[in-house]
Design a protein around this motif. Structure first.
Motif, short mmCIF file in Angstrom:
data_model
loop_
_atom_site.label_atom_id
_atom_site.label_comp_id
_atom_site.label_asym_id
_atom_site.label_seq_id
_atom_site.Cartn_x
_atom_site.Cartn_y
_atom_site.Cartn_z
N GLU A 104 16.35 -3.54 -5.58
CA GLU A 104 15.55 -3.55 -6.81
C GLU A 104 14.93 -4.91 -7.05
OE1 GLU A 104 13.95 -2.10 -10.50
OE2 GLU A 104 14.51 -1.27 -8.56
N TYR A 105 15.68 -5.97 -6.80
CA TYR A 105 15.13 -7.30 -6.99
C TYR A 105 14.03 -7.59 -5.97
CZ TYR A 105 17.78 -9.30 -10.78
OH TYR A 105 18.27 -9.58 -12.03
N ARG A 106 14.21 -7.11 -4.75
CA ARG A 106 13.14 -7.30 -3.75
C ARG A 106 11.89 -6.53 -4.19
NH1 ARG A 106 17.42 -6.44 -0.28
NH2 ARG A 106 16.71 -4.36 0.25
N ARG A 107 12.07 -5.33 -4.73
CA ARG A 107 10.94 -4.52 -5.16
C ARG A 107 10.17 -5.22 -6.28
NH1 ARG A 107 9.33 -1.15 -8.96
NH2 ARG A 107 11.21 -1.38 -10.19
N LEU A 108 10.90 -5.91 -7.15
CA LEU A 108 10.26 -6.61 -8.25
C LEU A 108 9.69 -7.96 -7.85
CD1 LEU A 108 12.89 -5.85 -11.04
CD2 LEU A 108 10.64 -4.82 -10.76
N GLY A 109 9.86 -8.29 -6.58
CA GLY A 109 9.29 -9.55 -6.10
C GLY A 109 10.06 -10.77 -6.53
N ALA A 110 11.38 -10.67 -6.43
CA ALA A 110 12.22 -11.80 -6.82
C ALA A 110 11.94 -13.00 -5.94
CB ALA A 110 13.70 -11.41 -6.70
N GLY A 111 12.37 -14.16 -6.40
CA GLY A 111 12.07 -15.41 -5.73
C GLY A 111 12.64 -15.50 -4.33
N PRO A 112 12.12 -16.39 -3.51
CA PRO A 112 12.56 -16.52 -2.12
C PRO A 112 13.91 -17.21 -1.99
CG PRO A 112 10.98 -18.23 -2.63
CD PRO A 112 11.07 -17.35 -3.85
N GLU A 113 14.44 -17.12 -0.83
CA GLU A 113 15.70 -17.78 -0.50
C GLU A 113 15.58 -19.28 -0.72
OE1 GLU A 113 17.53 -18.15 3.79
OE2 GLU A 113 17.49 -16.08 3.09
N VAL A 114 16.62 -19.87 -1.31
CA VAL A 114 16.59 -21.30 -1.59
C VAL A 114 16.86 -22.08 -0.30
CG1 VAL A 114 17.75 -23.15 -2.84
CG2 VAL A 114 17.29 -20.98 -3.97
N PRO A 115 16.01 -23.03 0.07
CA PRO A 115 16.13 -23.72 1.37
C PRO A 115 17.29 -24.69 1.46
CG PRO A 115 14.34 -24.64 0.07
CD PRO A 115 14.80 -23.42 -0.65
N ARG A 116 17.96 -24.99 0.33
CA ARG A 116 19.07 -25.94 0.39
C ARG A 116 20.26 -25.39 1.17
NH1 ARG A 116 20.37 -27.50 -5.60
NH2 ARG A 116 19.84 -25.31 -5.90
N LEU A 117 20.35 -24.08 1.31
CA LEU A 117 21.45 -23.49 2.04
C LEU A 117 21.15 -23.46 3.53
CD1 LEU A 117 22.33 -20.43 -0.22
CD2 LEU A 117 23.27 -22.74 -0.29
N THR A 118 22.18 -23.70 4.34
CA THR A 118 22.01 -23.58 5.78
C THR A 118 21.94 -22.10 6.15
OG1 THR A 118 24.37 -23.45 6.27
CG2 THR A 118 23.40 -25.66 6.10
N GLU A 119 21.53 -21.84 7.38
CA GLU A 119 21.44 -20.46 7.84
C GLU A 119 22.81 -19.77 7.77
OE1 GLU A 119 20.10 -17.97 11.86
OE2 GLU A 119 19.65 -20.10 11.66
N ARG A 120 23.86 -20.47 8.16
CA ARG A 120 25.19 -19.88 8.13
C ARG A 120 25.67 -19.66 6.69
NH1 ARG A 120 27.73 -16.93 11.61
NH2 ARG A 120 28.08 -18.48 13.25
N GLU A 121 25.39 -20.61 5.80
CA GLU A 121 25.78 -20.44 4.40
C GLU A 121 25.08 -19.24 3.79
OE1 GLU A 121 26.62 -25.18 3.43
OE2 GLU A 121 24.68 -24.26 2.97
N THR A 122 23.80 -19.06 4.13
CA THR A 122 23.05 -17.91 3.62
C THR A 122 23.62 -16.62 4.17
OG1 THR A 122 21.03 -19.24 3.46
CG2 THR A 122 20.76 -16.85 3.47
N GLU A 123 24.01 -16.63 5.45
CA GLU A 123 24.60 -15.45 6.07
C GLU A 123 25.90 -15.07 5.37
OE1 GLU A 123 25.15 -13.92 10.67
OE2 GLU A 123 25.41 -16.05 10.19
N VAL A 124 26.74 -16.08 5.10
CA VAL A 124 28.00 -15.82 4.39
C VAL A 124 27.72 -15.33 2.97
CG1 VAL A 124 30.06 -16.93 3.42
CG2 VAL A 124 29.35 -17.44 5.78
N LEU A 125 26.74 -15.93 2.30
CA LEU A 125 26.40 -15.53 0.95
C LEU A 125 25.98 -14.06 0.89
CD1 LEU A 125 25.76 -15.97 -2.02
CD2 LEU A 125 23.58 -17.01 -1.35
N ARG A 126 25.20 -13.62 1.84
CA ARG A 126 24.76 -12.22 1.87
C ARG A 126 25.95 -11.27 1.99
NH1 ARG A 126 19.62 -13.25 5.92
NH2 ARG A 126 18.07 -13.61 4.29
N LEU A 127 26.94 -11.67 2.80
CA LEU A 127 28.11 -10.82 2.97
C LEU A 127 29.01 -10.85 1.73
CD1 LEU A 127 28.92 -11.58 6.72
CD2 LEU A 127 27.80 -9.56 5.76
N VAL A 128 29.10 -12.01 1.08
CA VAL A 128 29.82 -12.09 -0.19
C VAL A 128 29.17 -11.15 -1.21
CG1 VAL A 128 30.34 -13.57 -2.18
CG2 VAL A 128 30.72 -14.42 0.14
N ALA A 129 27.83 -11.13 -1.21
CA ALA A 129 27.10 -10.29 -2.16
C ALA A 129 27.33 -8.80 -1.90
CB ALA A 129 25.60 -10.59 -2.08
N ARG A 130 27.70 -8.46 -0.68
CA ARG A 130 28.00 -7.06 -0.36
C ARG A 130 29.43 -6.69 -0.73
NH1 ARG A 130 26.46 -5.59 5.62
NH2 ARG A 130 27.07 -3.55 4.79
#
Length: 211
Positions: free
Chosen positions: A135-161
């Motif tokens: 739903e947030y993607r459909r509404l055009g939510a903001g982009p991924e914040v660049p301060r996170l590393t690729e691995r941190e973002t990967e972990v964050l996505r799994l935490v969100a699940r």
């Protein structure tokens, strides 16, 4: 022993949930039937977890969730509702809920959700986290914040699940300690306090939860 408060405006359901949790070893320290009493009793008893219905006699469980989590940051709210509508889930999460479970869940699923909520995990019925992210993607939510590393973002996505640190470690072939380090680094970088806030951050920034 985890101290749990139950908020529901149906006495038979409220008593049944209290009985089920008590049989599983939880300390059901309080119950309430409406927003006003829920907030007042929570402030007095300071439970670890509040199991919150959304439809209450004098208003919405979303309002009670917002007031309780604002006043008691160490108390976590697990919504237990008959509704699986995106708008209801989104409103609950944005107002402080750590998780959202539909009432069709089994007792084992409910037990697991309460336990994990108390431990600081973000817990959702199957599919709900993905619906929110979509739903947030459909509404055009903001982009991924660049301060996170690729691995941190990967972990964050799994935490969100809703995955635990152990599950994330198995998925990414990392040690449990490494995953926890990534979570803590992400919390520090984003100036957040717990996994529930990480989930809200992921939702609000439209992070893709797909593998």
């Amino acid at each position: 022993m985890t101290r749990v408060m139950i908020v529901d405006d149906h006495p038979m359901w409220r008593e049944g949930v209290a009985r089920d949790l008590g049989s599983r070893g939880y300390d059901v320290c309080a119950t309430a039937s409406d927003v006003a009493s829920a907030v007042k009793i929570a402030l007095a008893t300071r439970p670890d977890v509040v199991v919150m219905d959304l439809q209450l006699g004098d208003g919405s469980g979303v309002d009670a969730t917002r007031e309780i989590t604002s006043a008691l940051p160490d108390t976590r709210v697990l919504v237990l509702s008959a509704s699986a509508e995106q708008t209801d889930v989104l409103a609950a999460v944005k107002n402080g809920a750590s998780g959202y479970l539909v009432k069709s869940a089994s007792l084992d699923e409910f037990d697991d959700a309460v336990r994990r909520t108390a431990e600081g995990d973000a817990v959702f019925s199957a599919g709900l986290a993905g619906l929110l992210l979509g739903e947030y993607r459909r509404l055009g939510a903001g982009p991924e914040v660049p301060r996170l590393t690729e691995r941190e973002t990967e972990v964050l996505r799994l935490v969100a699940r809703g995955l635990t640190a152990k599950q994330i470690a198995l998925r990414l072939v990392l040690s449990h300690r490494t995953v926890e380090n990534h979570v803590q680094n992400t919390l520090r970088k984003l100036q957040l306090h717990n996994r529930a806030e990480l989930v809200r951050y992921a939702i609000e920034n439209g992070l893709d939860a797909a593998d």
